[in-house]
Design a protein around this motif. Structure first.
Motif, short mmCIF file in Angstrom:
data_model
loop_
_atom_site.label_atom_id
_atom_site.label_comp_id
_atom_site.label_asym_id
_atom_site.label_seq_id
_atom_site.Cartn_x
_atom_site.Cartn_y
_atom_site.Cartn_z
N ASP A 78 0.81 -1.23 0.00
CA ASP A 78 0.00 0.00 0.00
C ASP A 78 0.84 1.27 0.00
O ASP A 78 0.36 2.34 0.37
CB ASP A 78 -0.99 0.01 1.18
CG ASP A 78 -2.06 -1.06 1.05
OD1 ASP A 78 -2.38 -1.43 -0.10
OD2 ASP A 78 -2.55 -1.53 2.08
N THR A 79 2.10 1.16 -0.44
CA THR A 79 2.98 2.33 -0.48
C THR A 79 2.64 3.26 -1.65
O THR A 79 3.13 4.39 -1.69
CB THR A 79 4.45 1.90 -0.56
OG1 THR A 79 4.59 0.91 -1.59
CG2 THR A 79 4.92 1.32 0.77
N VAL A 80 1.77 2.82 -2.55
CA VAL A 80 1.29 3.70 -3.61
C VAL A 80 0.62 4.93 -2.99
O VAL A 80 0.66 6.03 -3.54
CB VAL A 80 0.34 2.96 -4.58
CG1 VAL A 80 -0.93 2.51 -3.88
CG2 VAL A 80 0.01 3.82 -5.79
N HIS A 81 0.01 4.75 -1.81
CA HIS A 81 -0.68 5.84 -1.13
C HIS A 81 0.25 6.90 -0.56
O HIS A 81 -0.22 7.95 -0.10
CB HIS A 81 -1.57 5.29 -0.01
CG HIS A 81 -2.58 4.29 -0.51
ND1 HIS A 81 -3.57 4.61 -1.42
CD2 HIS A 81 -2.74 2.98 -0.25
CE1 HIS A 81 -4.29 3.55 -1.69
NE2 HIS A 81 -3.81 2.54 -1.00
N LEU A 82 1.56 6.66 -0.61
CA LEU A 82 2.53 7.65 -0.12
C LEU A 82 2.78 8.74 -1.15
O LEU A 82 3.47 9.72 -0.86
CB LEU A 82 3.85 6.97 0.25
CG LEU A 82 3.78 5.92 1.36
CD1 LEU A 82 5.14 5.26 1.54
CD2 LEU A 82 3.31 6.55 2.67
N GLY A 83 2.26 8.58 -2.36
CA GLY A 83 2.43 9.60 -3.40
C GLY A 83 3.87 9.86 -3.78
O GLY A 83 4.23 10.97 -4.15
N GLY A 84 4.71 8.83 -3.68
CA GLY A 84 6.11 8.98 -4.06
C GLY A 84 7.03 9.42 -2.92
O GLY A 84 8.24 9.47 -3.10
N ALA A 85 6.46 9.73 -1.76
CA ALA A 85 7.28 10.19 -0.62
C ALA A 85 8.26 9.10 -0.20
O ALA A 85 7.87 7.96 0.04
CB ALA A 85 6.40 10.58 0.55
N GLY A 86 9.53 9.44 -0.14
CA GLY A 86 10.57 8.52 0.30
C GLY A 86 11.25 7.76 -0.83
O GLY A 86 12.22 7.05 -0.60
N PHE A 87 10.75 7.89 -2.05
CA PHE A 87 11.30 7.15 -3.18
C PHE A 87 12.06 8.08 -4.12
O PHE A 87 11.54 9.11 -4.52
CB PHE A 87 10.18 6.46 -3.98
CG PHE A 87 9.38 5.48 -3.17
CD1 PHE A 87 9.83 4.19 -2.96
CD2 PHE A 87 8.16 5.85 -2.63
CE1 PHE A 87 9.08 3.28 -2.21
CE2 PHE A 87 7.40 4.95 -1.89
CZ PHE A 87 7.86 3.66 -1.69
N THR A 88 13.28 7.70 -4.50
CA THR A 88 14.08 8.46 -5.46
C THR A 88 14.41 7.53 -6.62
O THR A 88 15.09 6.52 -6.44
CB THR A 88 15.38 8.97 -4.81
OG1 THR A 88 15.05 9.75 -3.67
CG2 THR A 88 16.18 9.81 -5.80
#
Length: 150
Positions: A78-88
């Motif tokens: 469910d990390t799709v719900h983070l809106g990209g936060a934390g991913f580079t």
């Protein structure tokens, strides 16, 4: 011809049945394994196999290593719900990658603060389960053999 799919991160191998998402736990998208990254703060996620990066999202990517088969790496549940936060992102969709190439750097803080599971399923899409073997549960290093096809 046998294909080896490497662990994209260092951690602990867990069976897909232990992933807290029924789509992965029931192998609905395909067979594979998952890796629990443990307590680390940042992960460098690498290509588990050489091929074309056919799909790239902040939380997931697919590498097609055969015309009819791809490998999905899904960073957390469910990390799709983070809106990209934390991913580079360190790669671009459509490019050819080699096993071990850096694809995404993941700062797990945002996922943990949002109480998302950080387990990383690695799934073989369009795979025949009968010719697939998975590493035993336990510690694994990035680049070690996780799944073998054929």
């Amino acid at each position: 011809m046998a294909v080896t799919i490497a662990a994209p991160i260092t951690g602990t191998v867990v069976p897909l049945t232990g992933v807290p998402d029924p789509v992965f736990a029931k192998a609905l998208v395909g067979p594979g394994a998952a890796i629990d990254p443990g307590e680390g703060a940042t992960l460098t996620v690498t290509a588990p196999v050489s091929g074309k990066l056919t799909s790239l999202k902040p939380h997931a990517f697919v590498i097609s290593h055969r015309p009819d088969q791809g490998v999905l790496v899904h960073l957390g549940i469910d990390t799709v719900h983070l809106g990209g936060a934390g991913f580079t992102l360190r790669a671009e969709a459509g490019q050819q990658v080699e096993a071990g190439d850096e694809i995404i750097v993941w700062d797990l803080a945002a996922a943990r603060q949002a109480e998302k599971s950080v387990v990383v399923p690695v799934v073989v899409l369009e795979a025949d389960v009968e010719d697939l073997s998975v590493a035993e549960a336990g510690p694994i290093d990035a680049g070690d053999s996780l799944i073998r096809i054929g």
